[in-house]
Design an enzyme around this catalytic site. Structure first.
Site, short mmCIF file in Angstrom:
data_model
loop_
_atom_site.label_atom_id
_atom_site.label_comp_id
_atom_site.label_asym_id
_atom_site.label_seq_id
_atom_site.Cartn_x
_atom_site.Cartn_y
_atom_site.Cartn_z
N ASP A 52 0.84 -1.20 0.00
CA ASP A 52 0.00 0.00 0.00
C ASP A 52 0.88 1.26 0.00
O ASP A 52 0.38 2.37 -0.06
CB ASP A 52 -1.00 -0.01 1.16
CG ASP A 52 -0.34 -0.09 2.52
OD1 ASP A 52 0.90 -0.20 2.60
OD2 ASP A 52 -1.08 -0.04 3.53
N SER A 53 2.22 1.04 0.00
CA SER A 53 3.15 2.16 -0.23
C SER A 53 2.95 2.75 -1.62
O SER A 53 3.46 3.83 -1.91
CB SER A 53 4.60 1.71 -0.04
OG SER A 53 4.86 0.53 -0.78
N ASP A 91 -1.09 -6.06 -0.17
CA ASP A 91 -1.54 -5.43 1.07
C ASP A 91 -3.03 -5.20 1.06
O ASP A 91 -3.59 -4.67 0.09
CB ASP A 91 -0.86 -4.05 1.23
CG ASP A 91 0.42 -4.12 2.03
OD1 ASP A 91 0.61 -5.09 2.80
OD2 ASP A 91 1.24 -3.18 1.90
N LYS A 121 -1.41 -9.43 2.83
CA LYS A 121 -0.70 -8.99 4.04
C LYS A 121 -1.57 -7.96 4.74
O LYS A 121 -2.23 -7.16 4.07
CB LYS A 121 0.66 -8.39 3.66
CG LYS A 121 1.41 -7.76 4.85
CD LYS A 121 2.87 -7.50 4.52
CE LYS A 121 3.14 -6.17 3.86
NZ LYS A 121 2.72 -4.97 4.59
N GLU A 123 -1.81 -5.40 8.54
CA GLU A 123 -1.05 -4.84 9.67
C GLU A 123 -1.78 -5.08 11.00
O GLU A 123 -3.00 -4.93 11.07
CB GLU A 123 -0.85 -3.33 9.47
CG GLU A 123 -0.02 -3.00 8.25
CD GLU A 123 0.17 -1.49 8.05
OE1 GLU A 123 -0.24 -0.69 8.92
OE2 GLU A 123 0.76 -1.12 7.02
N GLU A 190 8.73 -4.18 10.87
CA GLU A 190 9.21 -2.90 10.33
C GLU A 190 9.75 -2.02 11.45
O GLU A 190 9.07 -1.78 12.45
CB GLU A 190 8.05 -2.19 9.60
CG GLU A 190 8.47 -0.87 8.98
CD GLU A 190 7.50 -0.32 7.94
OE1 GLU A 190 6.54 -1.04 7.57
OE2 GLU A 190 7.70 0.82 7.50
#
Ligand code: KIV
Length: 272
Positions: A52-53, A91, A121, A123, A190
């Site tokens: 999602d970067s 993501d 993925k 978070e 991270e």
């Protein structure tokens, strides 16, 4: 030169577990489009992350929060079409899984069905446990992401290193154990202290992929545009730049503009 063993014709979640068991480090990079994903794959990267970067790198947003599920599916579809060997991991964007586990499953299914991705993925630790369980129960492989979780940036207030204090470090260890217990096939750590990351990689049997987490983990991930030096602005300590594409690209484009203006381009052999 290649040091990868490359014995995996098609990288699967199973091959990643084997790599950890065999002590072979896992390489992971982001990609958001067909062309660069193809290059990353041909270079032998094991896991290609449609991060999602993309919200920052592709769309120019300050955070990862604005990117939508539809936009992630669009990027993921393009990446899948460029990849033959690597495992394509996507993501789940902010807002697509935090509400409840039913919503999370719906989002994960959309990603898998509409893009053809291999895994998702997301978070967080215990707060998203039920979402992770439900997605895995549906047969979709999940990678966790702990430590600095950029989707929670407004809760943290800063992008500095996480889990320097004992209480947060202990919580991180419990979260990592939980991710393994519920069946995640790996996790990203991270921006956490290298010693803590190494300890977690020893505790859990699933691969731990680090970004700003030192060399004691099972693999590394970077944002492709950062490691290629596309921008000069973002310079965290963990980033190694392998190229200076910022300078290279600007130089090439300046040369082109100059050639057009001086009527050097196109020449006779470049026309019909
Ligand atoms: O979105 C992303 O690029 C990521 C990596 C930084 C791990 O999640």
């Amino acid at each position: 030169m290649s040091v990868a063993k490359n014995t995996y014709n098609r990288v699967t979640t199973n091959s990643l577990l084997k790599m950890k068991a065999n002590g072979e480090k896992i390489s992971m990079l982001t990609a958001y489009d067909f062309t660069l994903a193809g290059l990353v794959d041909q270079a032998g990267v094991d896991v290609i992350l449609v991060g999602d970067s993309a919200s920052n790198v592709i769309a120019g947003h300050e955070t990862t929060l604005p990117i939508t599920l539809d936009q992630m599916i669009y990027h993921a579809g393009a990446v899948i079409r460029g990849v033959k060997r690597g495992l394509v991991l996507v993501d789940l964007p902010f807002g697509a899984y935090q509400g409840d586990s039913k919503e999370a499953l719906k989002s994960a299914i959309r990603i898998m069905k509409e893009s053809g991705a291999h895994a998702v993925k997301l978070e967080g630790g215990f707060q998203v446990k039920s979402s992770i369980e439900r997605i895995i129960q549906a047969g979709i492989p999940v990678m966790g992401h702990l430590g600095l979780t950029p989707q929670s940036i407004y809760k943290f207030g800063t992008y500095t290193v996480r889990a320097k204090e004992e209480a947060e470090a202990n919580q991180l260890i419990e979260d990592a154990k939980m991710l393994e217990e519920v069946g995640c096939f790996g996790l990203v750590l991270e921006k956490v202290p290298a010693k803590l990351a190494e300890k977690i990689a020893l505790i859990v049997s699933i691969p731990v992929i680090g970004i700003g987490a030192g060399n004691g983990v099972d693999g590394q991930v970077l944002v492709l545009h950062d490691m290629l030096g596309m921008s000069k602005e973002f310079s965290p300590r963990f980033l190694r730049r392998y190229l200076d594409l910022h300078t290279e690209i600007i130089g090439a484009i300046q040369q082109y503009t100059n050639d057009v203006k001086t009527k050097d381009f196109p020449n006779e052999s470049e026309q019909y």
